[in-house]
Design a protein around this motif. Structure first.
Motif, PDB file in Angstrom:
ATOM      1  N   LYS A   1      -6.922 -27.470  40.818  1.00 26.05           N
ATOM      2  CA  LYS A   1      -7.164 -25.284  41.782  1.00 26.05           C
ATOM      3  C   LYS A   1      -6.070 -26.244  42.786  1.00 26.05           C
ATOM      4  CE  LYS A   1     -10.807 -22.644  44.065  1.00 26.05           C
ATOM      5  NZ  LYS A   1     -11.640 -22.577  44.660  1.00 26.05           N
ATOM      6  N   LYS A   2      -6.189 -27.571  43.313  1.00 26.20           N
ATOM      7  CA  LYS A   2      -5.925 -28.498  45.049  1.00 26.20           C
ATOM      8  C   LYS A   2      -4.404 -27.847  44.902  1.00 26.20           C
ATOM      9  CE  LYS A   2     -10.021 -30.721  46.268  1.00 26.20           C
ATOM     10  NZ  LYS A   2      -9.898 -31.730  46.788  1.00 26.20           N
ATOM     11  N   LEU A   3      -4.087 -28.060  43.695  1.00 22.27           N
ATOM     12  CA  LEU A   3      -2.820 -28.525  43.208  1.00 22.27           C
ATOM     13  C   LEU A   3      -2.068 -27.027  43.390  1.00 22.27           C
ATOM     14  CD1 LEU A   3      -2.531 -31.576  40.839  1.00 22.27           C
ATOM     15  CD2 LEU A   3      -2.050 -31.565  44.205  1.00 22.27           C
ATOM     16  N   LEU A   4      -2.316 -25.677  42.959  1.00 20.08           N
ATOM     17  CA  LEU A   4      -2.112 -24.722  42.051  1.00 20.08           C
ATOM     18  C   LEU A   4      -0.872 -24.099  43.574  1.00 20.08           C
ATOM     19  CD1 LEU A   4      -4.746 -23.046  40.450  1.00 20.08           C
ATOM     20  CD2 LEU A   4      -2.379 -24.121  39.358  1.00 20.08           C
ATOM     21  N   PRO A   5      -1.109 -24.205  45.182  1.00 18.58           N
ATOM     22  CA  PRO A   5      -0.247 -23.394  46.061  1.00 18.58           C
ATOM     23  C   PRO A   5       1.071 -24.623  46.092  1.00 18.58           C
ATOM     24  CG  PRO A   5      -2.376 -23.959  46.769  1.00 18.58           C
ATOM     25  CD  PRO A   5      -2.666 -24.607  45.215  1.00 18.58           C
ATOM     26  N   HIS A   6       0.971 -25.163  45.348  1.00 18.42           N
ATOM     27  CA  HIS A   6       2.037 -26.507  45.166  1.00 18.42           C
ATOM     28  C   HIS A   6       2.895 -26.336  43.676  1.00 18.42           C
ATOM     29  CE1 HIS A   6       0.543 -28.321  49.126  1.00 18.42           C
ATOM     30  NE2 HIS A   6      -0.730 -28.032  48.459  1.00 18.42           N
ATOM     31  N   TYR A   7       2.623 -25.315  43.679  1.00 17.46           N
ATOM     32  CA  TYR A   7       2.962 -25.478  41.667  1.00 17.46           C
ATOM     33  C   TYR A   7       4.687 -25.424  41.875  1.00 17.46           C
ATOM     34  CZ  TYR A   7       2.009 -24.849  36.519  1.00 17.46           C
ATOM     35  OH  TYR A   7       2.179 -25.580  35.328  1.00 17.46           O
TER      36      TYR A   7
ATOM     37  N   VAL B   1      -7.313 -17.330  35.518  1.00 14.84           N
ATOM     38  CA  VAL B   1      -6.015 -16.395  35.048  1.00 14.84           C
ATOM     39  C   VAL B   1      -5.003 -16.614  34.635  1.00 14.84           C
ATOM     40  CG1 VAL B   1      -4.794 -14.194  35.558  1.00 14.84           C
ATOM     41  CG2 VAL B   1      -7.450 -14.785  35.939  1.00 14.84           C
ATOM     42  N   PHE B   2      -4.311 -17.949  35.713  1.00 14.72           N
ATOM     43  CA  PHE B   2      -2.852 -18.357  35.566  1.00 14.72           C
ATOM     44  C   PHE B   2      -3.329 -19.529  34.201  1.00 14.72           C
ATOM     45  CE2 PHE B   2      -0.855 -22.160  36.766  1.00 14.72           C
ATOM     46  CZ  PHE B   2       0.733 -22.219  37.006  1.00 14.72           C
ATOM     47  N   ARG B   3      -4.462 -20.287  33.933  1.00 21.58           N
ATOM     48  CA  ARG B   3      -4.000 -21.359  32.704  1.00 21.58           C
ATOM     49  C   ARG B   3      -4.213 -21.007  31.797  1.00 21.58           C
ATOM     50  NH1 ARG B   3      -7.036 -22.734  29.208  1.00 21.58           N
ATOM     51  NH2 ARG B   3      -8.546 -21.196  29.927  1.00 21.58           N
ATOM     52  N   GLN B   4      -5.066 -18.998  32.067  1.00 22.02           N
ATOM     53  CA  GLN B   4      -4.774 -18.478  30.388  1.00 22.02           C
ATOM     54  C   GLN B   4      -3.078 -17.613  30.190  1.00 22.02           C
ATOM     55  OE1 GLN B   4      -7.135 -15.529  30.345  1.00 22.02           O
ATOM     56  NE2 GLN B   4      -8.951 -17.082  30.493  1.00 22.02           N
TER      57      GLN B   4
END
Length: 314
Positions: free
Chosen positions: A124-130, A211-214
């Motif tokens: 979760k903490k990394l998603l903004p930097h994906y 949702v993103f993972r799916q």
């Protein structure tokens, strides 16, 4: 005519089958879902070069910490140079190919998707930097980081190989593997924090992350035949507008951009490593006509598929 090099898949089960036939292979196995190696020698590598000689789609998470030696690999069309202190991460779905050289001494971690889900590592903490994270495949660690991480590899391997009859054996093993995974993620996260200029990244709730993972999972399965954002929105039971907003907020890229990059990655691999003609590649990627595929490819690469193939053959 070139000999065709079709993209093949590599699963953890295939690696386990190889282990049975190679008595000099070291490394420890946990529940047929995870392999951990510590201070392994080149001859002990489960990634035998005969497998990775051609482009191989990885159905596993593959992490290697190089301690001695130098090698060059190609991962998702990026050429990666690996040397002492390099931490290399190959994610499931990536296309990997060995080029030259070898790692003389290394530690490694291999897990399949089932085990990854059980570990339940939070990104979760990394998603903004994906957007930056996806391109970050290899990281050069300093000596302190390298020693710390390699010590953890050793601790995990030693724990897996310990007495299986201990009452809390599985709890301890899983806790150590999870700690190792977080240590690896944290090394990449520290690097991202150092290079990220955005001081106020978007927040993502648990639902958005799921949702993103799916979405990424569906994309890996269907990108060849389904190029429409609406298809993925329907599969996720949400509107295309909401999916666009969510994915753009989390990754900095729209769903259409994700779909296009998956298609382009596959197209370049097929052009470089098979003798399929352009029409056959267009059919494989479910374009209505060769002309549509050619226009799509040129819009992303600046040249036609045929010109790209000729350029690569040089």
């Amino acid at each position: 005519m070139r000999k065709s090099q079709p993209v093949q898949n590599l699963t953890l089960q295939q690696i386990l089958n190889m282990r049975l036939s190679e008595t000099d292979l070291q490394g420890v196995l946990y529940e047929d879902n995870c392999i951990v190696g510590h201070n392994m020698r080149a001859k002990e590598s489960p990634s035998d070069k005969t497998i990775l000689q051609s482009p191989t789609r990885m159905d596993i998470t593959f992490v290697i910490l190089c301690l001695e030696g130098h090698t060059t690999v190609q991962c998702d069309m990026q050429e990666i140079r690996i040397g002492p202190g390099t931490l290399f991460l190959c994610k499931p779905g990536s296309i990997l190919q060995a080029k030259q050289g070898k790692t003389e001494v290394f530690s490694l971690l291999m897990t399949n998707e089932h085990f990854n889900e059980q570990l339940n590592i939070s990104f979760k903490k990394l998603l903004p930097h994906y957007a930056s994270l996806e391109k970050l495949i290899a990281l050069q660690l300093n000596e302190k980081q390298c020693d710390r991480l390699n010590t953890m590899f050793g601790l995990v391997a030693e724990t897996i190989a310990s007495d299986h009859t201990q009452m809390y054996y599985h709890e301890i093993v899983r806790a150590y593997i999870k700690a190792l995974a977080y240590e690896i993620v944290n090394d990449f996260a520290q690097h991202l924090q150092a290079i990220t200029t955005d001081s106020s990244p978007n927040s993502a709730n648990r639902r958005d992350e799921e949702v993103f993972r799916q979405f990424v999972g569906l994309l890996g399965q269907h990108f060849r035949e389904e190029h429409r954002v609406q298809f993925y929105a329907n599969q996720l039971n949400i509107s295309a507008k909401y999916l666009n907003l969510l994915i753009k907020q989390l990754t900095g890229r729209t769903p259409s951009k994700w779909i296009d990059e998956y298609i382009m990655s596959e197209a370049r691999v097929l052009l470089q490593n098979t003798d399929l003609n352009v029409q056959q590649i267009a059919d494989t990627l479910h374009f209505a006509t060769q002309s549509f595929f050619g226009k799509f490819f040129k819009a992303h690469m600046g040249i036609s598929p045929s010109a790209y193939r000729a350029e690569q053959n040089k």
